[in-house]
Design an enzyme around this catalytic site. Sequence first.
Site, PDB file in Angstrom:
ATOM      1  N   SER A 152      30.320 -26.043  -0.216  1.00  0.00           N
ATOM      2  CA  SER A 152      28.993 -25.502   0.063  1.00  0.00           C
ATOM      3  C   SER A 152      28.825 -25.341   1.562  1.00  0.00           C
ATOM      4  CB  SER A 152      27.907 -26.443  -0.487  1.00  0.00           C
ATOM      5  OG  SER A 152      26.637 -26.103   0.025  1.00  0.00           O
ATOM      6  N   HIS A 186      26.258 -31.457 -29.769  1.00  0.00           N
ATOM      7  CA  HIS A 186      24.983 -31.092 -29.144  1.00  0.00           C
ATOM      8  C   HIS A 186      24.926 -31.539 -27.679  1.00  0.00           C
ATOM      9  CE1 HIS A 186      23.689 -30.453 -33.320  1.00  0.00           C
ATOM     10  NE2 HIS A 186      24.230 -31.641 -33.555  1.00  0.00           N
TER      11      HIS A 186
END
Length: 479
Positions: A284, A154
Amino acid sequence: MSRNTNSYESPFCTRYASEEMQYVFSADKKFTTWRKLWVALARAEMKLGLPVTEAQVKQLEEHINDIDYDVAEAREKEVRHDVMSHVYAYGKACPDAEGIIHLGATSCYVGDNTDIIIMRDAMQIIRRKLINVMSNLAKFAGEYKDMPCLGYTHLQPAQLTTVGKRATLWLNELLMDFNDLEYRIADLKLLGSKGTTGTQASFMELFEGDSEKVKALEKMIAEEMGFEKVVPVSGQTYSRKADSQVLAVLSGIAQTCSKFSNDMRILQSFKEMEEPREKSQIGSSAMAYKRNPMRCERITSLARYVMIDSLNPAFTAGTQWFERTLDDSANKRISVAEAFLGVDAILNIMMNVTDGLVVYPEIIRRRVMAELPFMATENIMMDAVKKGGNRQELHEKIREYSMIAAEEVKVYGRDNNLCELILADPMFMITREELDAVLKPESYTGRSSQQVDEFLEEYINPILDANRDALGESFEMKN
């Protein structure tokens, strides 16, 4: 090289897919294969006694590659039929054989048989690249089989695994894809020479009702084109389920690579592992410090396209009417080609990434040690019980201390202090030395290392050993 900037260019051709795969789906590959099929047909008809001469077959062979596309295109404007346009162009190049080209055949003789040949050749490229990705991951799994790391369920920390054992999960899915691909390659059959509705009526007419010669014709053509078998029955076309089955394999490869790329993107966020990165690579335009997982993001993106694209031949297979309809053609020539080009691009990036995976052992260890106290509580409790402690009372104390430690980490941003709480409580009857002995990550990875060795030895190495001639391929990212 000059580029036409005034019209659409497929990113598969300009940015993603290899020239090798692009050639498989090129006009030259398609139309030279048509001519090879016409040669195979003429040769078989000659050997079986039809009025086709060896000189005619030889002339056809001599002009397989010199296709005059201008002649074919001009003829197609007149007759609106691509196959007959190329029959015409071939006849102009081979005037002595003009009358016997395409004898007894329908358009699908060249169209469908070529499509099968192209898929076979494309699958061989995919197979080779898949083997190289598997080889890279096998080396990685073996190298890191003993390094403990957090396992997740999970996306929450669970029991420990190892870095190498996790790699075998990616590798096992590639193995499943490889087995599927092997089956599809082996099972692929040529359409053969089936005629307009699959009854071979035109060939029965040519051979004056001699069924054995009609069957022999197909066998001879298949052998010349490198196939052992032809489909036993068909309409005018081979069943479009064949396209759907092949693209299901490509979709499976895309699914596997997408799972890998998503796992890697998360691990890069955790700073445990990274994809390779060029020295001058910009992450970036605004944030110079960033190290974005752009290669794995591209895998994810392309895989999504391929998985959706695989639905196209599924719908096509389900909507063919009786012996054939032509609503398959436009969709087919786009969807099949782009699925192969997409998976080719995915595997190129996979070769690049898996050949240069970066591991940060100290970060991995630090993250393991931050969670290990919680995982070690069962062992700590059992040791205390052996020394005379009450299991229920110890369990309650561990639950209480675990909640305090979790609050320290989550609410106050402090280190996990569960071990200190346990050490300070005489109920646990444990020394620092004993606790340190319990807190060894290597004690919590189960059979991870052995599983890696067993998996590689039994399943992966035999494939790599049998395909040594295919190994050693690499891919350099250029954009």
